[in-house]
Design a protein around this motif. Structure first.
Motif, PDB file in Angstrom:
ATOM      1  N   GLY A   1       0.807  -1.203   0.000  1.00  0.00           N
ATOM      2  CA  GLY A   1       0.000   0.000   0.000  1.00  0.00           C
ATOM      3  C   GLY A   1       0.850   1.267   0.000  1.00  0.00           C
ATOM      4  N   VAL A   2       0.316   2.303  -0.660  1.00  0.00           N
ATOM      5  CA  VAL A   2       0.937   3.631  -0.656  1.00  0.00           C
ATOM      6  C   VAL A   2       0.211   4.461   0.405  1.00  0.00           C
ATOM      7  N   TYR A   3       0.895   4.766   1.505  1.00  0.00           N
ATOM      8  CA  TYR A   3       0.281   5.428   2.646  1.00  0.00           C
ATOM      9  C   TYR A   3       0.827   6.841   2.819  1.00  0.00           C
ATOM     10  N   LEU A   4      -0.006   7.702   3.381  1.00  0.00           N
ATOM     11  CA  LEU A   4       0.401   9.036   3.816  1.00  0.00           C
ATOM     12  C   LEU A   4       0.206   9.092   5.328  1.00  0.00           C
ATOM     13  N   ASN A   5       1.280   9.312   6.048  1.00  0.00           N
ATOM     14  CA  ASN A   5       1.223   9.394   7.502  1.00  0.00           C
ATOM     15  C   ASN A   5       1.165  10.844   7.935  1.00  0.00           C
ATOM     16  N   SER A   6       0.344  11.106   8.958  1.00  0.00           N
ATOM     17  CA  SER A   6       0.184  12.472   9.437  1.00  0.00           C
ATOM     18  C   SER A   6      -0.300  12.427  10.882  1.00  0.00           C
TER      19      SER A   6
ATOM     20  N   ASN B   1     -11.128  15.792  20.776  1.00  0.00           N
ATOM     21  CA  ASN B   1      -9.879  16.538  20.957  1.00  0.00           C
ATOM     22  C   ASN B   1      -8.682  15.640  21.254  1.00  0.00           C
ATOM     23  N   GLN B   2      -8.816  14.342  21.051  1.00  0.00           N
ATOM     24  CA  GLN B   2      -7.704  13.417  21.257  1.00  0.00           C
ATOM     25  C   GLN B   2      -6.688  13.553  20.130  1.00  0.00           C
ATOM     26  N   PHE B   3      -5.398  13.486  20.478  1.00  0.00           N
ATOM     27  CA  PHE B   3      -4.324  13.495  19.483  1.00  0.00           C
ATOM     28  C   PHE B   3      -4.125  12.082  18.957  1.00  0.00           C
ATOM     29  N   VAL B   4      -4.074  11.928  17.630  1.00  0.00           N
ATOM     30  CA  VAL B   4      -3.866  10.621  17.022  1.00  0.00           C
ATOM     31  C   VAL B   4      -2.891  10.759  15.855  1.00  0.00           C
ATOM     32  N   ASN B   5      -2.284   9.632  15.503  1.00  0.00           N
ATOM     33  CA  ASN B   5      -1.500   9.524  14.276  1.00  0.00           C
ATOM     34  C   ASN B   5      -2.371   8.845  13.231  1.00  0.00           C
ATOM     35  N   THR B   6      -2.429   9.408  12.044  1.00  0.00           N
ATOM     36  CA  THR B   6      -3.290   8.874  11.001  1.00  0.00           C
ATOM     37  C   THR B   6      -2.454   8.299   9.865  1.00  0.00           C
ATOM     38  N   ARG B   7      -3.040   7.315   9.174  1.00  0.00           N
ATOM     39  CA  ARG B   7      -2.403   6.707   8.008  1.00  0.00           C
ATOM     40  C   ARG B   7      -3.458   6.541   6.926  1.00  0.00           C
ATOM     41  N   LEU B   8      -3.288   7.289   5.844  1.00  0.00           N
ATOM     42  CA  LEU B   8      -4.240   7.300   4.735  1.00  0.00           C
ATOM     43  C   LEU B   8      -3.718   6.407   3.616  1.00  0.00           C
ATOM     44  N   LEU B   9      -4.511   5.406   3.229  1.00  0.00           N
ATOM     45  CA  LEU B   9      -4.164   4.515   2.122  1.00  0.00           C
ATOM     46  C   LEU B   9      -4.608   5.166   0.816  1.00  0.00           C
ATOM     47  N   VAL B  10      -3.627   5.631   0.031  1.00  0.00           N
ATOM     48  CA  VAL B  10      -3.937   6.324  -1.221  1.00  0.00           C
ATOM     49  C   VAL B  10      -4.105   5.342  -2.366  1.00  0.00           C
ATOM     50  N   ASN B  11      -3.235   4.328  -2.429  1.00  0.00           N
ATOM     51  CA  ASN B  11      -3.275   3.384  -3.548  1.00  0.00           C
ATOM     52  C   ASN B  11      -2.631   2.076  -3.105  1.00  0.00           C
ATOM     53  N   THR B  12      -2.805   1.028  -3.890  1.00  0.00           N
ATOM     54  CA  THR B  12      -2.187  -0.275  -3.642  1.00  0.00           C
ATOM     55  C   THR B  12      -1.465  -0.721  -4.904  1.00  0.00           C
ATOM     56  N   LEU B  13      -0.156  -0.954  -4.786  1.00  0.00           N
ATOM     57  CA  LEU B  13       0.649  -1.421  -5.911  1.00  0.00           C
ATOM     58  C   LEU B  13       0.579  -2.944  -5.974  1.00  0.00           C
TER      59      LEU B  13
END
Length: 381
Positions: A53-58, A286-298
């Protein structure tokens, strides 16, 4: 004499050849008996074909879909507080009651004025009907009939004014009984019976936040905005995972709902909102979290462990193992996820070194071990 001398020379030559051959055989035996240097012990990994997977972490903040801060629309004395701190409430549930008696009295006065003016208008309407009948018989002047018609219209206006006053006073009475505008969880109690509240709305009576569903607002780099928009235009539902502060434990999974309409020039990012069902309330407002967005799958790419890739400045390379020898090969790494990296320059099935990089060199002999190789603490990092 010459024959004897020739025989002696031949014997001497044969002896010399014999001694030379014996010396050579001794050297070969010694070389064979000498212990050969052992190869470098390594662990290996096999390149495999798979998907990644192609992920964007934020980073993101949990944000309720709706948050309602309840204030008073009328001035009065609080006579009852119906909610309990932390209570789950539904839309329409009672929250706070304000003393409605002054407003009921005002409403009663308005209703009385309306009733009186409605009868005044009815009387004027009856007179108008009589004047019309008299005018049909030429019993009155036309001016008298016209004046009566305008008098009825004036009474109509008075009745409408009274109706508006009644409706306004009824709304004021309704404001004395405050109910929940949304379903959600109410916070700590902010007022008590006996408190006096003002219609200016300076005192908050209760705060309600919707927990199911809930959203997470996170940032997307502007350089990655194009690929995200392209997927959204295709109608794709992009999954979003929320992790805890350490980015190790997944809290919940949802999907991208929308992105903002402009880029923040100070950070070079655009905000995105993702929606989570939040069943069981794993996410809190208002909780702080780390997110990971799946943009595409190779699909169908070559994957190797990320730990097998070495760097030489800007260049990346691996040690490919062939016939128990390591051969350095340049590669082009791509997407990395869960310890796996997609690479170009390797074929599925090829074996690469995965340890002892401080000792490895191109064309070095190696011995593959199934057990993890301990790192050399004195090796240069």
């Amino acid at each position: 004499m010459w024959i004897l001398l020739g025989v002696l020379l031949l014997l001497l030559l044969a002896l010399i050849i014999f001694l030379l051959m014996r010396r050579r055989d001794a050297q070969k035996a010694a070389a064979a008996a000498r212990p050969k240097p052992a190869g470098i012990t390594i662990t290996s990994a096999t390149a495999e074909k798979g998907s990644i997977g192609v992920y964007l972490n934020s980073i993101g903040t949990v944000t309720p879909v709706y948050t309602a801060s309840i204030t008073s629309q009328v001035t009065g004395l609080i006579v009852a507080v119906h909610y309990v701190e932390g209570q789950r409430i539904k839309e329409g549930d009672p929250l706070v009651d304000i003393d409605p008696r002054p407003y009921r009295a005002t409403l009663l006065q308005a209703q009385g004025a309306l009733e009186r003016d409605e009868n005044v208008r009815a009387q004027a309407q009856m007179d108008l009907e009589r004047y019309r009948a008299a005018w049909a018989r030429n019993g009155i002047a036309k001016q008298t009939l016209d004046d009566q018609e305008k008098l009825v219209l004036q009474d109509d206006g008075t009745v409408k004014n009274d109706q508006g006053t009644v409706q306004y006073d009824q709304v004021q009475v309704d404001f004395c009984h405050i109910t929940a505008p949304i379903s959600g969880r109410v916070g700590l109690r902010l007022v008590d019976p006996g408190n006096v509240v003002q219609s200016s709305g300076t005192v908050t009576l209760a705060v309600i936040t919707q927990l199911e569903p809930i959203t997470v607002i996170f940032t997307i780099p502007e350089d990655s905005l194009g690929q995200v928009e392209a997927r959204l235009r295709q109608g794709a539902k992009l999954p979003v995972d929320a992790f805890d502060r350490t980015a190790q434990t997944k809290i919940a999974s949802g999907q991208l709902l929308t992105i903002d309409n402009q880029i923040d020039t100070t950070t070079g990012t655009v905000k995105g909102r993702s929606l989570f069902a939040n069943t069981g309330d794993p996410l809190f407002p208002n909780q702080f979290v780390n997110t990971r967005l799946l943009v595409n799958t190779l699909q169908g790419v070559t994957l190797i462990p990320a730990s097998a890739i070495q760097q030489n400045g800007q260049a990346s390379f691996v040690y490919v193992i062939e016939s128990n020898f390591a051969h350095m090969r340049s590669i082009k790494p791509g997407v990395t996820d869960a310890g796996k990296t997609q690479v170009d320059g390797l074929a599925p099935g090829e074996v690469v070194a995965n340890s002892s990089f401080d000792k490895l060199q191109d064309k070095a002999a190696v011995v593959i071990s199934n057990k993890p190789v301990k790192a050399n603490p004195s090796a240069a990092q």
